[in-house]
Scaffold this motif. Structure first.
Motif, PDB file in Angstrom:
ATOM      1  N   ASN A 144       0.713  -1.216  -0.149  1.00  0.00           N
ATOM      2  CA  ASN A 144      -0.014  -0.086  -0.185  1.00  0.00           C
ATOM      3  C   ASN A 144       0.754   1.224  -0.120  1.00  0.00           C
ATOM      4  N   HIS A 145       2.075   1.362   0.462  1.00  0.00           N
ATOM      5  CA  HIS A 145       3.003   2.409   0.228  1.00  0.00           C
ATOM      6  C   HIS A 145       3.012   2.803  -1.262  1.00  0.00           C
ATOM      7  N   PHE A 146       3.106   1.908  -2.185  1.00  0.00           N
ATOM      8  CA  PHE A 146       2.975   2.166  -3.537  1.00  0.00           C
ATOM      9  C   PHE A 146       2.132   3.472  -3.816  1.00  0.00           C
ATOM     10  N   TYR A 205       8.697   5.880  -6.816  1.00  0.00           N
ATOM     11  CA  TYR A 205       7.102   5.236  -6.908  1.00  0.00           C
ATOM     12  C   TYR A 205       6.446   6.190  -7.830  1.00  0.00           C
ATOM     13  N   ARG A 206       6.527   7.421  -7.802  1.00  0.00           N
ATOM     14  CA  ARG A 206       5.679   8.049  -8.409  1.00  0.00           C
ATOM     15  C   ARG A 206       5.913   8.082  -9.851  1.00  0.00           C
ATOM     16  N   MET A 207       7.347   8.167 -10.402  1.00  0.00           N
ATOM     17  CA  MET A 207       7.835   7.812 -11.550  1.00  0.00           C
ATOM     18  C   MET A 207       7.631   6.733 -12.317  1.00  0.00           C
ATOM     19  N   ASN A 208       7.750   5.603 -11.726  1.00  0.00           N
ATOM     20  CA  ASN A 208       7.645   4.442 -12.069  1.00  0.00           C
ATOM     21  C   ASN A 208       6.440   3.612 -11.989  1.00  0.00           C
ATOM     22  N   PHE A 209       5.383   3.996 -11.094  1.00  0.00           N
ATOM     23  CA  PHE A 209       4.181   3.433 -11.055  1.00  0.00           C
ATOM     24  C   PHE A 209       3.128   4.545 -10.874  1.00  0.00           C
ATOM     25  N   ALA A 210       3.213   5.754 -11.728  1.00  0.00           N
ATOM     26  CA  ALA A 210       2.230   6.802 -11.901  1.00  0.00           C
ATOM     27  C   ALA A 210       0.888   6.284 -12.159  1.00  0.00           C
ATOM     28  N   PRO A 211      -0.145   6.729 -11.566  1.00  0.00           N
ATOM     29  CA  PRO A 211      -1.490   6.150 -11.556  1.00  0.00           C
ATOM     30  C   PRO A 211      -1.947   6.033 -12.764  1.00  0.00           C
ATOM     31  N   GLN A 212      -1.619   7.269 -13.750  1.00  0.00           N
ATOM     32  CA  GLN A 212      -2.336   7.426 -14.966  1.00  0.00           C
ATOM     33  C   GLN A 212      -1.476   6.873 -16.031  1.00  0.00           C
ATOM     34  N   GLU A 213      -0.520   5.967 -15.826  1.00  0.00           N
ATOM     35  CA  GLU A 213       0.078   5.191 -16.772  1.00  0.00           C
ATOM     36  C   GLU A 213       0.214   3.810 -16.456  1.00  0.00           C
ATOM     37  N   MET A 214       0.343   3.408 -14.860  1.00  0.00           N
ATOM     38  CA  MET A 214       0.623   2.068 -14.459  1.00  0.00           C
ATOM     39  C   MET A 214      -0.426   1.308 -14.884  1.00  0.00           C
ATOM     40  N   GLY A 215      -0.185   0.231 -15.705  1.00  0.00           N
ATOM     41  CA  GLY A 215      -0.895  -0.767 -16.381  1.00  0.00           C
ATOM     42  C   GLY A 215      -1.558  -0.620 -17.737  1.00  0.00           C
ATOM     43  N   THR A 216      -1.190   0.471 -18.235  1.00  0.00           N
ATOM     44  CA  THR A 216      -1.358   0.847 -19.671  1.00  0.00           C
ATOM     45  C   THR A 216      -0.445  -0.207 -20.502  1.00  0.00           C
ATOM     46  N   PRO A 217      -0.885  -0.423 -21.966  1.00  0.00           N
ATOM     47  CA  PRO A 217      -0.001  -1.057 -22.840  1.00  0.00           C
ATOM     48  C   PRO A 217       1.414  -0.861 -22.765  1.00  0.00           C
TER      49      PRO A 217
END
Length: 300
Positions: A144-146, A205-217
């Motif tokens: 959850n810290h991510f 965490y912000r740059m590698n798991f940014a919510p607007q792009e995490m999980g996109t192709p």
């Protein structure tokens, strides 16, 4: 231990080192330092005939803050391979990583395999396993810290009361119940005590798991290209049985081991939490040195 620094991939990286021989590059994770994480392994590697070098990753004092602010994994990987070159490493060098250093190690060994003869990783399994875990209910809850680190208030919360949040999470969640994380936390304060450095660390965490792009192709393809393939080199993967962040059972560990290249091993370190190299140094060092010794005997 001697202290030094070198410019690699455009960033002035500070490190501690001990010993002479083939390079052993030791990469730490969040929120630690190289010297603290590997304080037990460095002298053991030196005695075994290696030049053990433990840098502080970009942004973590006394290494420099990157001029462009990037804390992307691709840059950490380029830093590691750049350190190999700048430190005079050759094809006998080994790379060892924990946590963020683990992800960096997977990437460095895969993208420039000619630099590294053997690979040792703890606490973050290959992307195929980590990515699947991170999207499960358990993974989302335990990591959850991510998600907390994506918020603007994270900088303030982590800095408040002499970094009390960090101290508590290191002791209560990221290490085993019987481990005293005081020494590790003191190293954290030295590395991340300045606001700019703490901000840089959170940006991992912000740059590698940014919510607007995490999980996109596009995000998936970028990470898959960087560390989606397991290294071709023999690899040792170690994981703490008491790790409360990345939880693995015997079946999980066996699957990781089966995915690795010939000559590889995967094993639990009994009683260790997420900070395996510091929590169980006797068991961890013995596993690492025995694995590296196989390399030495096979090439003699």
């Amino acid at each position: 231990m001697k202290h030094g620094h070198v410019v690699a991939n455009g960033v002035d990286i500070s490190y501690v080192e001990e010993g002479d021989g083939p390079l052993a590059l030791l990469l730490h994770g969040f929120p630690e330092s190289g010297e603290s994480t590997y304080r037990h392994l460095i002298p053991a590697l030196a005695e075994a005939g290696y030049r053990a070098v433990a840098p502080n990753i970009r942004g973590f004092a006394p290494s420099a803050l990157p001029a462009d602010g990037s804390m992307r994994l691709a840059d950490l990987v380029a830093d590691a391979n750049g350190l190999h070159e700048r430190l005079g490493g050759d094809g006998n060098a080994v790379i060892i990583g924990h946590d963020w250093g683990a992800a960096t190690t997977w990437g460095a060994a895969h993208t420039e395999p000619e630099r590294w003869s053997r690979v040792v990783v703890s606490d973050v399994p290959p992307l195929a396993f980590f990515g699947e875990y991170a999207s499960t209910y358990e993974g989302i809850e335990r990591l959850n810290h991510f998600w907390f680190f994506q918020t603007a208030m994270a900088d303030e919360v982590l800095a408040a009361n002499d970094m009390a949040w960090v101290r508590q999470v290191m002791q209560d969640k990221w290490t085993a119940a019987d481990y005293d994380a005081t020494e590790d936390f003191e190293a954290v304060k030295k590395a991340l005590g300045e606001p700019a450095r703490l901000h840089a660390a959170i940006n991992l965490y912000r740059m590698n798991f940014a919510p607007q792009e995490m999980g996109t192709p596009e995000w998936t393809a970028r990470h898959a290209e960087l560390w989606g393939e397991v290294p071709a080199q023999p690899t040792l993967y170690l994981h703490g049985t008491e790790d409360k962040s990345v939880v693995m059972d015997a079946e999980d560990l066996a699957a990781v081991g089966a995915s690795l290249s010939p000559g590889s091993e995967a094993a639990f370190i009994q009683g260790a939490g997420h900070l395996v190299p510091a929590e169980k140094p006797v068991e961890y060092n013995e596993r690492v040195l025995r694995f590296l010794g196989k390399e030495l005997s096979s090439t003699s």
